[in-house]
Motif scaffolding. Structure first.
Motif, PDB file in Angstrom:
ATOM      1  N   LYS A 171       0.806  -1.219   0.000  1.00 58.00           N
ATOM      2  CA  LYS A 171       0.000   0.000   0.000  1.00 58.00           C
ATOM      3  C   LYS A 171       0.839   1.268   0.000  1.00 58.00           C
ATOM      4  CE  LYS A 171      -2.275  -1.394   3.631  1.00 58.00           C
ATOM      5  NZ  LYS A 171      -3.244  -1.407   4.767  1.00 58.00           N
ATOM      6  N   THR A 172       2.139   1.155   0.243  1.00 59.80           N
ATOM      7  CA  THR A 172       2.981   2.343   0.289  1.00 59.80           C
ATOM      8  C   THR A 172       3.524   2.735  -1.081  1.00 59.80           C
ATOM      9  OG1 THR A 172       5.039   1.116   0.709  1.00 59.80           O
ATOM     10  CG2 THR A 172       3.694   1.721   2.621  1.00 59.80           C
ATOM     11  N   ARG A 173       3.550   1.797  -2.040  1.00 54.89           N
ATOM     12  CA  ARG A 173       4.116   2.142  -3.351  1.00 54.89           C
ATOM     13  C   ARG A 173       3.313   1.646  -4.540  1.00 54.89           C
ATOM     14  NH1 ARG A 173       9.573  -1.695  -3.624  1.00 54.89           N
ATOM     15  NH2 ARG A 173       8.748  -3.484  -2.460  1.00 54.89           N
ATOM     16  N   ASP A 174       2.441   0.669  -4.359  1.00 54.35           N
ATOM     17  CA  ASP A 174       1.609   0.201  -5.459  1.00 54.35           C
ATOM     18  C   ASP A 174       0.344   1.055  -5.545  1.00 54.35           C
ATOM     19  OD1 ASP A 174       3.498  -1.790  -5.824  1.00 54.35           O
ATOM     20  OD2 ASP A 174       2.423  -3.215  -4.538  1.00 54.35           O
ATOM     21  N   PHE A 175      -0.328   1.001  -6.686  1.00 45.97           N
ATOM     22  CA  PHE A 175      -1.520   1.825  -6.896  1.00 45.97           C
ATOM     23  C   PHE A 175      -2.609   0.967  -7.523  1.00 45.97           C
ATOM     24  CE2 PHE A 175      -3.994   5.542  -7.537  1.00 45.97           C
ATOM     25  CZ  PHE A 175      -3.367   6.592  -6.861  1.00 45.97           C
ATOM     26  N   ILE A 176      -3.813   1.074  -6.981  1.00 49.18           N
ATOM     27  CA  ILE A 176      -4.932   0.245  -7.412  1.00 49.18           C
ATOM     28  C   ILE A 176      -5.884   1.058  -8.285  1.00 49.18           C
ATOM     29  CG2 ILE A 176      -6.960  -1.035  -6.604  1.00 49.18           C
ATOM     30  CD1 ILE A 176      -5.296  -1.639  -4.051  1.00 49.18           C
ATOM     31  N   PHE A 177      -6.293   0.468  -9.385  1.00 51.76           N
ATOM     32  CA  PHE A 177      -7.221   1.116 -10.319  1.00 51.76           C
ATOM     33  C   PHE A 177      -8.487   0.257 -10.399  1.00 51.76           C
ATOM     34  CE2 PHE A 177      -3.052   2.652 -11.215  1.00 51.76           C
ATOM     35  CZ  PHE A 177      -3.231   3.990 -11.561  1.00 51.76           C
ATOM     36  N   PRO A 178      -9.541   0.635  -9.682  1.00 52.06           N
ATOM     37  CA  PRO A 178     -10.726  -0.208  -9.559  1.00 52.06           C
ATOM     38  C   PRO A 178     -11.792   0.075 -10.609  1.00 52.06           C
ATOM     39  CG  PRO A 178     -10.943   1.659  -8.108  1.00 52.06           C
ATOM     40  CD  PRO A 178      -9.622   1.830  -8.819  1.00 52.06           C
ATOM     41  N   THR A 179     -12.735  -0.843 -10.692  1.00 49.74           N
ATOM     42  CA  THR A 179     -13.990  -0.572 -11.386  1.00 49.74           C
ATOM     43  C   THR A 179     -14.974  -0.090 -10.323  1.00 49.74           C
ATOM     44  OG1 THR A 179     -15.097  -2.726 -11.066  1.00 49.74           O
ATOM     45  CG2 THR A 179     -13.459  -2.588 -12.820  1.00 49.74           C
ATOM     46  N   TYR A 180     -16.243  -0.145 -10.627  1.00 48.84           N
ATOM     47  CA  TYR A 180     -17.274   0.278  -9.676  1.00 48.84           C
ATOM     48  C   TYR A 180     -17.676  -0.841  -8.709  1.00 48.84           C
ATOM     49  CZ  TYR A 180     -19.551  -1.937 -13.646  1.00 48.84           C
ATOM     50  OH  TYR A 180     -19.851  -2.807 -14.666  1.00 48.84           O
ATOM     51  N   ARG A 181     -17.017  -2.011  -8.785  1.00 49.07           N
ATOM     52  CA  ARG A 181     -17.423  -3.147  -7.971  1.00 49.07           C
ATOM     53  C   ARG A 181     -16.341  -3.578  -6.975  1.00 49.07           C
ATOM     54  NH1 ARG A 181     -21.661  -6.142  -9.588  1.00 49.07           N
ATOM     55  NH2 ARG A 181     -21.255  -5.679 -11.775  1.00 49.07           N
ATOM     56  N   GLU A 182     -15.324  -2.754  -6.754  1.00 47.29           N
ATOM     57  CA  GLU A 182     -14.211  -3.182  -5.897  1.00 47.29           C
ATOM     58  C   GLU A 182     -14.308  -2.649  -4.479  1.00 47.29           C
ATOM     59  OE1 GLU A 182     -13.638  -5.145  -8.876  1.00 47.29           O
ATOM     60  OE2 GLU A 182     -13.206  -3.107  -9.490  1.00 47.29           O
ATOM     61  N   MET A 183     -15.494  -2.650  -3.910  1.00 46.21           N
ATOM     62  CA  MET A 183     -15.627  -2.212  -2.528  1.00 46.21           C
ATOM     63  C   MET A 183     -14.777  -3.062  -1.593  1.00 46.21           C
ATOM     64  SD  MET A 183     -17.153  -3.027   0.606  1.00 46.21           S
ATOM     65  CE  MET A 183     -18.609  -4.032   0.341  1.00 46.21           C
ATOM     66  N   GLY A 184     -14.685  -4.359  -1.861  1.00 50.99           N
ATOM     67  CA  GLY A 184     -13.908  -5.247  -1.005  1.00 50.99           C
ATOM     68  C   GLY A 184     -12.426  -4.937  -1.046  1.00 50.99           C
ATOM     69  N   VAL A 185     -11.919  -4.544  -2.199  1.00 48.33           N
ATOM     70  CA  VAL A 185     -10.508  -4.159  -2.312  1.00 48.33           C
ATOM     71  C   VAL A 185     -10.277  -2.871  -1.539  1.00 48.33           C
ATOM     72  CG1 VAL A 185      -8.611  -3.671  -3.883  1.00 48.33           C
ATOM     73  CG2 VAL A 185     -10.431  -5.215  -4.594  1.00 48.33           C
ATOM     74  N   ALA A 186     -11.182  -1.909  -1.724  1.00 49.08           N
ATOM     75  CA  ALA A 186     -11.061  -0.624  -1.032  1.00 49.08           C
ATOM     76  C   ALA A 186     -11.037  -0.831   0.479  1.00 49.08           C
ATOM     77  CB  ALA A 186     -12.213   0.297  -1.426  1.00 49.08           C
ATOM     78  N   TYR A 187     -11.918  -1.674   0.975  1.00 47.07           N
ATOM     79  CA  TYR A 187     -11.970  -1.942   2.413  1.00 47.07           C
ATOM     80  C   TYR A 187     -10.652  -2.565   2.887  1.00 47.07           C
ATOM     81  CZ  TYR A 187     -14.044  -3.095   6.924  1.00 47.07           C
ATOM     82  OH  TYR A 187     -14.319  -3.143   8.262  1.00 47.07           O
ATOM     83  N   THR A 188     -10.136  -3.495   2.107  1.00 50.34           N
ATOM     84  CA  THR A 188      -8.936  -4.220   2.508  1.00 50.34           C
ATOM     85  C   THR A 188      -7.717  -3.311   2.604  1.00 50.34           C
ATOM     86  OG1 THR A 188      -9.795  -6.240   1.481  1.00 50.34           O
ATOM     87  CG2 THR A 188      -7.442  -6.179   1.945  1.00 50.34           C
ATOM     88  N   GLN A 213     -14.849   4.310 -11.376  1.00 50.33           N
ATOM     89  CA  GLN A 213     -15.635   4.898 -12.445  1.00 50.33           C
ATOM     90  C   GLN A 213     -16.544   3.858 -13.070  1.00 50.33           C
ATOM     91  OE1 GLN A 213     -13.582   5.120 -16.357  1.00 50.33           O
ATOM     92  NE2 GLN A 213     -11.701   5.172 -15.151  1.00 50.33           N
ATOM     93  N   ALA A 214     -17.509   4.352 -13.846  1.00 52.14           N
ATOM     94  CA  ALA A 214     -18.467   3.464 -14.487  1.00 52.14           C
ATOM     95  C   ALA A 214     -18.099   3.152 -15.928  1.00 52.14           C
ATOM     96  CB  ALA A 214     -19.866   4.086 -14.444  1.00 52.14           C
ATOM     97  N   VAL A 215     -17.012   3.733 -16.430  1.00 53.49           N
ATOM     98  CA  VAL A 215     -16.577   3.451 -17.801  1.00 53.49           C
ATOM     99  C   VAL A 215     -15.938   2.066 -17.832  1.00 53.49           C
ATOM    100  CG1 VAL A 215     -15.088   4.190 -19.690  1.00 53.49           C
ATOM    101  CG2 VAL A 215     -16.190   5.906 -18.231  1.00 53.49           C
ATOM    102  N   VAL A 216     -16.573   1.146 -18.524  1.00 54.62           N
ATOM    103  CA  VAL A 216     -16.110  -0.243 -18.525  1.00 54.62           C
ATOM    104  C   VAL A 216     -14.754  -0.349 -19.219  1.00 54.62           C
ATOM    105  CG1 VAL A 216     -16.623  -2.593 -19.295  1.00 54.62           C
ATOM    106  CG2 VAL A 216     -18.475  -1.099 -18.497  1.00 54.62           C
ATOM    107  N   GLY A 217     -13.755  -0.793 -18.479  1.00 54.09           N
ATOM    108  CA  GLY A 217     -12.417  -0.959 -19.025  1.00 54.09           C
ATOM    109  C   GLY A 217     -11.580   0.303 -19.006  1.00 54.09           C
ATOM    110  N   GLY A 218     -12.153   1.439 -18.659  1.00 51.48           N
ATOM    111  CA  GLY A 218     -11.441   2.706 -18.739  1.00 51.48           C
ATOM    112  C   GLY A 218     -10.249   2.801 -17.811  1.00 51.48           C
ATOM    113  N   SER A 219     -10.395   2.302 -16.586  1.00 51.29           N
ATOM    114  CA  SER A 219      -9.311   2.428 -15.609  1.00 51.29           C
ATOM    115  C   SER A 219      -8.109   1.553 -15.945  1.00 51.29           C
ATOM    116  CB  SER A 219      -9.827   2.077 -14.211  1.00 51.29           C
ATOM    117  OG  SER A 219     -10.347   0.758 -14.186  1.00 51.29           O
ATOM    118  N   VAL A 220      -8.281   0.591 -16.843  1.00 50.13           N
ATOM    119  CA  VAL A 220      -7.172  -0.286 -17.215  1.00 50.13           C
ATOM    120  C   VAL A 220      -6.096   0.502 -17.962  1.00 50.13           C
ATOM    121  CG1 VAL A 220      -6.547  -2.399 -18.453  1.00 50.13           C
ATOM    122  CG2 VAL A 220      -8.753  -2.240 -17.303  1.00 50.13           C
TER     123      VAL A 220
END
Length: 359
Positions: free
Chosen positions: A64-81, A113-120
């Motif tokens: 969490k100190t150097r990596d960066f996560i790019f989620p879709t609109y369904r990654e609440m579990g990742v955000a919590y973790t 975001q809600a753009v499918v595939g956009g955050s990739v």
């Protein structure tokens, strides 16, 4: 490509119990969020029931100190973790802020975001930037000037989330192609939950596997049991380590199942039956991990009772915070929407603030 099995031997009993707590908290919050939408507290939500192990395992596997996560609109579990404030996260679902009130720079969790595939594509750009910015080798800064001349020691890794449905988007092809060419330190984490909204995977993913496509881009891939939190954690750690070493991108495909609707506006009964869900859903991720902890004498029934009760209490606290959220001040339009102000915008901003002070 191979199906990865669980092999995480360095987790302590405390870490294993923490994993279960996270799974329980995410499960309860997800269920409650659906109820909040039905009660009119939030206008919409994308449930993740059944995908808890895939998300918690992936989130647990990054730095969490150097990596960066790019989620879709369904990654609440990742955000919590990874520790994102859940009230601030839910502000988007309450439709008072786009992308969440949390600070992406501090949390290393990009606005969803809600753009499918956009955050990739964003993930690949960020990851390539890690290479271009230069790193340190034995404590000495290495000058930038192109990927070939930059040390890859300690690269930050971008973790890009997408679903099996999003894998059919052109943006995803472009992202994987560029990532492979540039050897960008990025992991494409595919949650194959069996459904592209209402279309089953076998009808929209040629060959039936997203991981199999990685060979066409010259990158390694692994297919993992997405309902096994330990297997997901192991696969994520290995993929991140590969990318961090400067060896290029990796595809991780977590095979799981979306047990609920695509969103709270979806009716899954129009394209599958409850019997289909029971048959195709596989083993429940929480029950599966609970059995592991019991068998290894890491936890007992008393622990699970407390963990589940705490999960409900935590969800109730978050609900109170979401209820208390108010509309954002209109001045934020001038602060965040426009990159550069103009004399006209400046005058409008001053007028708005003066009028708001007298309301």
């Amino acid at each position: 490509m191979q199906m990865q099995s669980a092999d995480v031997g360095d987790l302590t009993p405390d870490q294993l119990r923490d994993l279960y707590r996270m799974l329980a908290n995410v499960r309860q919050l997800d269920r409650d969020a659906v109820a909040w939408q039905r009660q009119g507290l939030i206008p919409g939500y994308a449930p993740m029931l059944g995908q808890e192990a895939a998300q918690v395992g992936a989130g647990f596997g990054v730095d969490k100190t150097r990596d960066f996560i790019f989620p879709t609109y369904r990654e609440m579990g990742v955000a919590y973790t990874v520790g994102v404030n859940m009230v601030e996260y839910m502000s988007t679902h309450k439709a008072i802020w786009h992308g969440g009130l949390y600070d992406p720079g501090a949390t290393h969790f990009a606005p969803f975001q809600a753009v499918v595939g956009g955050s990739v594509l964003h993930a690949v750009g960020w990851a390539h930037g890690q290479t271009l910015n230069g790193q340190t080798l034995n404590g000495t800064a290495v000058a930038t000037g192109g990927a070939a001349s930059v040390s890859t020691t300690g690269l930050g890794v971008g973790l890009a989330f997408l679903g099996d449905g999003a894998s059919s988007q052109g943006d995803v092809h472009e992202a994987m192609n560029f990532a492979a060419i540039l050897k960008a330190p990025v992991v494409f984490f595919v949650q194959n939950n069996g459904w592209a909204i209402s279309v089953p995977t076998e009808q929209q993913v040629a060959g039936g596997s997203v991981a199999a496509r990685a060979a066409g881009y010259g990158m390694p891939a692994v297919q993992v049991d997405g309902n096994d939190v330990l297997a997901v954690l192991d696969a994520t750690r290995r993929a991140v380590a590969h990318a961090r070493a400067g060896l290029g991108p990796v595809v991780v495909e977590a095979m799981t199942y979306r047990r609920g609707p695509h969103s709270t506006s979806d009716d899954p009964g129009r394209y599958r039956t409850l019997e289909d869900e029971k048959t195709d859903g596989g083993e429940d991720p929480l029950n599966r991990f609970r059995a592991v902890l019991l068998a290894d004498n890491v936890a007992d029934s008393a622990f699970f009772a407390v963990a589940d009760a705490d999960a409900q209490a935590r969800a109730d606290e978050i609900r109170d915070g979401v209820v208390a959220l108010e509309s954002r001040p209109g001045s934020e339009m001038f602060d965040f929407v426009f990159q550069e102000s103009t004399p006209t915008l400046g005058a409008q901003a001053r007028q708005w603030r003066e009028e708001s002070e007298h309301v």
